[in-house]
Each structure stands twice: as structure tokens, then as C-alpha cells.
Enzyme design. Structure first.
Site, short mmCIF file in Angstrom:
data_model
loop_
_atom_site.label_atom_id
_atom_site.label_comp_id
_atom_site.label_asym_id
_atom_site.label_seq_id
_atom_site.Cartn_x
_atom_site.Cartn_y
_atom_site.Cartn_z
N TYR A 292 0.86 -1.18 0.00
CA TYR A 292 0.00 0.00 0.00
C TYR A 292 0.90 1.23 0.00
CZ TYR A 292 -4.27 2.62 0.88
OH TYR A 292 -5.35 3.46 0.76
N TYR A 342 -5.43 4.49 -8.06
CA TYR A 342 -5.69 4.54 -6.62
C TYR A 342 -7.04 3.92 -6.32
CZ TYR A 342 -5.91 6.44 -1.87
OH TYR A 342 -5.99 6.59 -0.50
#
Lengths: 392, 138
Positions: A292, A342
Site C-alpha cells: 500500500y 488509486y
């Protein structure tokens, strides 16, 4: 003796809508597109799906009602989940546990978000309290009164502390951005495919020091869905299974006083220990990482907390470019959230599935053991998956 | 005590029930902290339950006003009209000598002079109807 969950389940379906400045569809419609693609990818019929887990992004625009929009009758598992950026990994974890317990056969996990509208910038989509009407109430209002707005602020504060404690440099953060962009140039689905140099990084405008624009993730509209099935079922399904070897979570907590240090010592450590123990591997066995990466700093501190180097050594660790193409530890091979797209925790998860299947094309890296991590809040919530193309 | 009221369009908080003593203290130039009356742990922000022992009994104590800069940033992004004139502006997390942390701004110094670990002391800024704790180099 191997952990009973090691290799018991697999990811068998992946559906991704176009991602980025994609307009004209609601989050629900995007989610339905992704679910439809995932079901087809897994070679299933809709009526074979008996579990649904949903996760909304910043617009919070999908929820339990997805069941009815998708016309899913008699689900045996249903929940709307929220652990911020760690939710994607967590949805897969709860799906795997339920499947292994006989509570469901095929569970679809879907994320959708559409914070961008035509004419508005990415910053506006995540401005948070800056857009709230009226006066803030109580001591929580000290944040906005000081000018603390959006996720950028929390991560800048965390990165600054790491730099001060350990000597982490702006160059080291920049090398992460440059490496991920180099990967993105090899991915047809990445939003940002023009190579960048370290000089470009330094010349990109400040958002909040010490974060430049190129330290920060993109903002995207879109949806991603994945399907989790038993390993037994996966063996007769069309896609190469991404076997789930390990799973873990870590949530350190932060009551905002001395002695709590999640800005620099994250729950990745706890999540990693649990996941490594289940998988029977350690960081030295990891072939590639899908981390992440809401910010460059998130990558750096995550590498430390998952044991690839010591605490505070993330800067020197990444400095030789080992995360980029041709490096010793291929990381965020689709460009990640910085340069790819994203979709919160679905960004590392989707690329981990593509890589575990061996479908990465020009960007395919060694994939025997793939570490996939999620992170949410300001380094507050952590979920880890260890995937492998090997059943055992 | 005489107030030097600063006009602003910033999003300035108003007290709620739990935080009223904090804001009353600030108006009088005192940094007040809520503390658990059972175990002595501080509660930040002010609220019903102690996060150490879950007791609900509280007391308010005046803090020393001394702390250190735990971390800081310098904001360039223009999120809110109330900050435009002073952008780029600093914001900081100050860890008080007593342990709790406050999100605040460092005043009476240049942004470039701020450093992690720097000792600071409280300096209140008075707005129209509330005063807020800021910190200056000690």
C-alpha cells in the site's frame, strides 16, 4: 506442521473497471461492472456467488444494497466492511475464513469509488475537514484551526518524524517514486506512464513539506472486485489460482500521547508476523512486494515493519533502486497508487493477483511468494496477504 | 487579562460540553488537561471514558505549558481560504511534558527554524470568542 489455512483458499477471479478520470457512472454502477468482470474471469455464473463483501472509498457510495443491485439471491455471507485502506486485504481474509469454515463457496469482494468529478482536482476530493460547513466542535477542532487538512497532513507529519529520528532523506523518498514510475511505464493500465527522474521529483511542487506532489498517490474513479474460493474449487477454475498462504492484521492504536508511535512503528510489524507464521515463510523468502503506497513514505516504513530491513534503515535499503525494474526486490510493479491507479487496498491486491498468475506481461517479476499489504488511516490499520502460484 | 483579538476566517472550534474547561482555561491563558480521577491518565481530547482504565470520573489540571515538537510540516496546498495569506504555514504536533499531544502551530519563529525535538512553550492566540494554544520556541 503447516498451518491449516495455508493454501486452503485461493483468489480465483479479478475484475477491474477502467480507472482514473472516468466519468459518467455511479460508484454502484462501477462496482457492478467490476463484479461482472470478476465473475466472468472466474468462469462462474452469478448464482454460484454466495458471499458478498463491500467496501466504499472516500465517497462512501456503495454498501449492503449492492446485493439487490446485483440481484444476488440467498447469500450466505454479506457485510459492508471498513478498515480504510486495509479493507481489501481484510475482505479477502474474512472471505477465506468463511469459506474454510464451510459458510460460503465463492465470495466476491468489491471496492468502488468516484471522488473525482469533471473540472475538480485530486486535492479537492480528499480535502476532508476543509470542506466541512460550520464551526468544528470541541478539541477535535484544534486540527482544523491549525490547518491540518486531509491525509496529506498526517503522512507528512509521520514522514518528517522518521526523517528526524533516522536520517531518512528526500532523495530516498524520491527514489521510491522514480522506481514505481519506471514500473508504471510497463503497465497498460497505469494512469501515469511517462518516466520521471529524481530531478523531476525534487522539482515537483510541495504539497506539504516534506511531501512533494510526486510523493503522493493519485486519486481515481473506478472499481475492483476479486473472488475468493476454496483451493479445491480453484484447481478446476479457468484462471491460475493465487493461493492464499498467509494472512495477518495489525492495529497499534494511537491515543495521542507519549509512548504510542504508530507514525514510525506501524501495525505492519504485527500483521507481517502473523501472516509470515501462517505461510511458513519470512521476508527473505518474499519474491516481490505489492505494498500500500498512498505516499512514498508508506512504502519505506512498510518495508521496515515487514522485516526487510531494520527499523530506521528503510532509507538506505531503498537507495540502490532495488524496488524498481531489475532490482532485487520488485515492488509495486504496476506503478502502485503513486503511478498506477488509486483503488485503496485493491491497488496492491489487484497487482498481486496479476503477478501471482504470471500475467504481468512486460512487468512480470519472480512470483513464488508475493507479499501484499494494506494500510489505512494515518498508518493506523494494517492487513497482509501472502499469495503464491503454488498450492503447497 | 487583556485579549489581543485576532480576526480570522479560519475554521476555529467552539467548545462542546466535554471541552468547556479546556476552552475556559485557554481564555484565561491556562492550558488545561482532562485527567482520569481514578488512574491519573490524561484524556486527549476531552471525553467521557479514560482510554487506560475506562473509568468516567474526571478532573482538570493545569499543564506546565512546556513540551517538544514531536513532528511538523509546512503546508503549501491551499485547502481553506482562512489560511491563504500565511501559506506556506507550519503545523506541528507538540508533545507536552505531561504526555498528551496537541496539533498546533509554532509561532514567533520562521518555518525553517522549526525542528523535531525543539523545546517549546505555550502561547495563546485569542480569536473573537475562543483562545487556542499555540507554541513558541522555549
Amino acid at each position: 506442521m503447516a498451518h491449516p489455512m495455508r493454501g486452503a483458499t485461493a483468489i480465483t477471479g479479478l475484475g477491474m473497471t477502467p480507472m482514473g478520470r472516468i466519468f459518467g457512472k455511479s460508484a454502484t454502477e462501477l462496482a457492478a461492472d467490476a463484479v461482472k468482470l470478476a465473475i466472468a474471469d472466474a468462469g462462474l455464473r452469478k448464482d454460484q456467488i454466495d458471499g458478498l463483501l463491500t467496501n466504499a472509498g472516500v465517497t462512501n457510495a456503495i454498501g449492503l444494497n449492492m446485493q439487490n443491485y446485483l440481484g444476488m439471491k440467498d447469500l450466505r455471507l454479506l457485510n459492508h466492511m471498513n478498515a480504510a485502506g486495509s479493507t481489501a486485504a481484510q475482505m479477502v481474509q474474512y472471505a477465506a475464513l468463511a469459506i474454510n469454515a464451510g459458510m460460503a463457496n465463492h465470495v466476491v469482494c468489491v471496492f468502488a469509488d468516484n471522488p473525482l468529478s469533471g473540472g475538480s482536482g485530486s486535492g479537492a476530493a480528499y480535502a476532508g475537514a476543509a470542506r466541512a460547513p460550520g464551526r468544528p466542535k470541541g478539541m477535535a477542532g484544534l486540527y482544523t484551526a491549525a490547518g491540518y487538512f486531509g491525509a496529506n497532513t498526517g503522512y507528512a507529519l509521520a514522514a518528517r518524524r522518521h526523517m528526524a529520528l533516522y536520517g531518512t532523506t528526500q532523495d530516498q523518498l524520491g527514489i521510491i517514486a522514480v522506481g514505481q514510475r519506471a514500473w508504471a511505464t510497463k503497465s497498460p493500465i497505469a494512469q501515469m506512464r511517462q518516466p520521471i527522474t529524481l530531478e523531476d521529483y525534487h522539482n515537483s511542487r510541495w504539497i506539504i513539506e516534506p511531501l512533494h506532489l510526486l510523493d503522493c498517490c493519485l486519486v481515481s474513479n473506478g472499481a475492483v472486485a476479486v473472488i475468493v474460493s476454496s483451493a479445491t474449487a480453484a484447481k478446476s477454475m479457468p484462471q491460475p489460482p493465487a493461493y492464499i498462504w498467509g494472512m495477518g492484521q495489525g492495529h497499534p492504536g494511537d491515543p495521542q500521547r507519549a509512548g504510542w508511535d504508530q507514525e514510525t512503528e506501524t501495525g505492519g510489524n504485527l500483521a507481517g508476523k502473523t501472516a509470515y507464521a501462517m505461510a511458513g515463510v519470512g521476508p527473505a523468502d518474499v519474491s516481490q512486494c505489492q505494498l500500500y503506497d498512498c505516499y512514498t513514505y508508506t512504502v519505506l516504513v512498510t518495508l521496515e515493519d515487514y522485516g526487510f530491513c531494520g527499523k530506521g534503515e528503510g532509507g538506505p535499503f531503498v537507495e540502490d533502486g532495488k524496488l524498481g525494474p531489475g532490482g532485487a526486490l520488485p515492488t509495486n510493479t504496476g506503478g502502485g497508487e503513486l503511478s498506477g491507479y488509486y483503488m485503496w487496498g485493491m491497488t496492491p491486491l489487484s497487482e498481486a493477483i496479476i503477478q501471482t498468475r504470471g500475467q504481468g506481461g512486460e512487468r512480470q517479476a519472480k512470483n513464488d511468494v508475493v507479499l501484499c499489504t494494506g494500510n489505512g488511516g494515518t498508518l493506523a490499520y494494517h492487513g497482509a496477504l501472502i499469495l503464491s502460484p503454488h498450492a503447497t | 487579562m487583556a485579549l489581543n483579538v485576532v480576526a480570522t476566517t479560519k475554521p476555529i472550534p467552539e467548545p462542546d460540553e466535554a471541552s468547556q474547561p479546556f476552552f475556559d482555561g485557554a481564555r484565561a491563558g491556562k492550558l488545561m488537561l482532562m485527567r482520569c480521577a481514578e488512574c491519573g491518565e490524561f484524556r486527549m481530547p476531552a471525553r467521557m471514558h479514560c482510554d487506560a482504565c475506562l473509568a468516567t470520573a474526571t478532573e482538570w489540571v493545569e499543564a506546565s505549558g512546556r513540551g517538544t515538537v514531536r513532528t511538523f510540516g509546512v503546508m503549501h496546498q491551499k485547502y481553506h481560504a482562512g489560511f491563504l495569506e500565511e501559506t506556506p504555514y507550519n503545523l506541528a504536533v507538540v508533545e507536552l511534558e505531561e504526555g498528551p499531544r496537541l496539533v498546533t502551530n509554532i509561532v514567533e519563529t520562521a518555518n525553517a527554524a522549526i525542528a523535531v525535538g525543539m523545546p517549546v512553550t505555550v502561547a495563546f492566540t485569542d480569536y473573537e470568542d475562543v483562545s487556542l494554544p499555540k507554541f513558541r520556541p522555549a
